[in-house]
Design an enzyme around this catalytic site. Sequence first.
Site, PDB file in Angstrom:
ATOM      1  N   HIS A 153     -20.027 -33.261 -16.499  1.00 39.86           N
ATOM      2  CA  HIS A 153     -20.447 -32.619 -17.743  1.00 39.86           C
ATOM      3  C   HIS A 153     -19.823 -31.238 -17.893  1.00 39.86           C
ATOM      4  O   HIS A 153     -19.723 -30.463 -16.939  1.00 39.86           O
ATOM      5  CB  HIS A 153     -21.967 -32.592 -17.887  1.00 39.86           C
ATOM      6  N   ASP A 204     -22.399 -25.313 -12.131  1.00 40.39           N
ATOM      7  CA  ASP A 204     -23.046 -26.515 -12.642  1.00 40.39           C
ATOM      8  C   ASP A 204     -22.711 -26.619 -14.122  1.00 40.39           C
ATOM      9  O   ASP A 204     -23.364 -26.008 -14.946  1.00 40.39           O
ATOM     10  CB  ASP A 204     -24.565 -26.402 -12.418  1.00 40.39           C
ATOM     11  N   GLU A 249     -25.168 -32.585 -21.224  1.00 37.23           N
ATOM     12  CA  GLU A 249     -25.909 -33.103 -20.074  1.00 37.23           C
ATOM     13  C   GLU A 249     -27.174 -32.303 -19.840  1.00 37.23           C
ATOM     14  O   GLU A 249     -28.231 -32.862 -19.510  1.00 37.23           O
ATOM     15  CB  GLU A 249     -25.025 -33.068 -18.821  1.00 37.23           C
ATOM     16  N   GLU A 250     -27.076 -30.999 -19.992  1.00 35.59           N
ATOM     17  CA  GLU A 250     -28.197 -30.112 -19.656  1.00 35.59           C
ATOM     18  C   GLU A 250     -29.380 -30.253 -20.615  1.00 35.59           C
ATOM     19  O   GLU A 250     -30.459 -29.728 -20.350  1.00 35.59           O
ATOM     20  CB  GLU A 250     -27.732 -28.655 -19.626  1.00 35.59           C
ATOM     21  N   ASP A 294     -21.067 -33.828  -9.868  1.00 37.88           N
ATOM     22  CA  ASP A 294     -21.958 -32.751 -10.296  1.00 37.88           C
ATOM     23  C   ASP A 294     -22.263 -31.847  -9.105  1.00 37.88           C
ATOM     24  O   ASP A 294     -21.606 -31.922  -8.066  1.00 37.88           O
ATOM     25  CB  ASP A 294     -23.240 -33.354 -10.887  1.00 37.88           C
TER      26      ASP A 294
END
Length: 353
Positions: A63, A176, A210-211, A233
């Site tokens: 992501h 991330d 994604e988050e 990830d």
Amino acid sequence: MEHIQKLLEKLSNAHGISGSENNIRNIMEEEIRPYVDDIRTDKNGNLIATKKGSGPTIMLAAHMDEIGLMVKYIDDNGFIRFVKVGGWFDQTLYNQRVVIDTENGPIKGVIGAKPPHVMSDEDKKKPIKAEDMFIDVGAKDKEDAENLGVQVGSTISLDRDFEPLANGFMTGKAFDNRAGVAVTIEIMKQLSEMDVDIKPTIYAVGTVQEEVGLKGARTSAFGLNPDAAIAIDTTIPGDHPGIEKKDSALEIGEGCVITVMDAGGRGLIADKNIVKWLKETGNENDIPYQMDVSDGGTTDATAIHITREGIPSSTISIATRYIHSPVELLSIDDMKSAADLVTKAILNTEKYL
């Protein structure tokens, strides 16, 4: 490892919160283009880079988005109220410097709140909530802030630069999951430089949002319908004060992480054959890896593995300290092991896919 470190620095220093991944997508497209046969952006904003083969199809999903903030309201004095985009721990935000993406270009600001000097004793005992914070860009009033380009809906990222630390450790914001994006590019680079017949078709996908709900993974996986998928990830190690090994036995510098299960099974229960494929590839090639079963947190693989009639999936992660903060920390060695393991696995599909 110099290549992957430069990629991480470039990606980490760029800004791209959920729903506004353009900057990251442009970097990923530029960096991955020499190593693939086709590249496109789908309707949802996912970047899909394809290396064509005659065998099974494998989706690599990383992501592109980072957690961030968004302008909600500008008061009469020019102070900006915001909402969180993604999973912030509110106290992490207090007194941080930020970058607001405006129609006139990026501008800097700082997050403030009521100073402790004028707090009551009771107030000092309570954590400051994000709803009580504001952003100060130095504006004289609301009109001045708007003339600077700030408007409702402007996106906001934390203003932190990538920095190398000792022993191959790196720190910065948005590891991330800019680490996963960098690893994905490195995998495609390694494959392109090999003088061997690579049978699988590889979809290297930079996913969006994604988050905030694994959204890009869901739509891109539906469109691609691959035979197998690996999300790339970050994950939480248990090798620093404040966390016990019973909560996470992972350590930075001990290799990439293969997920067996995350979020206590509410997220992903990885396909056993995919896990076996990754483990045996690591063993056969002397690539260090760690195994992870966790109670919290999940990845794009959760959405992918229940798409259509189901797509066999697992996750390869990089153990990263202080996730969802401006000072995330990881080891370049672990990123390299992740890239090496997935590259070798792609060359080793015959028994598994």
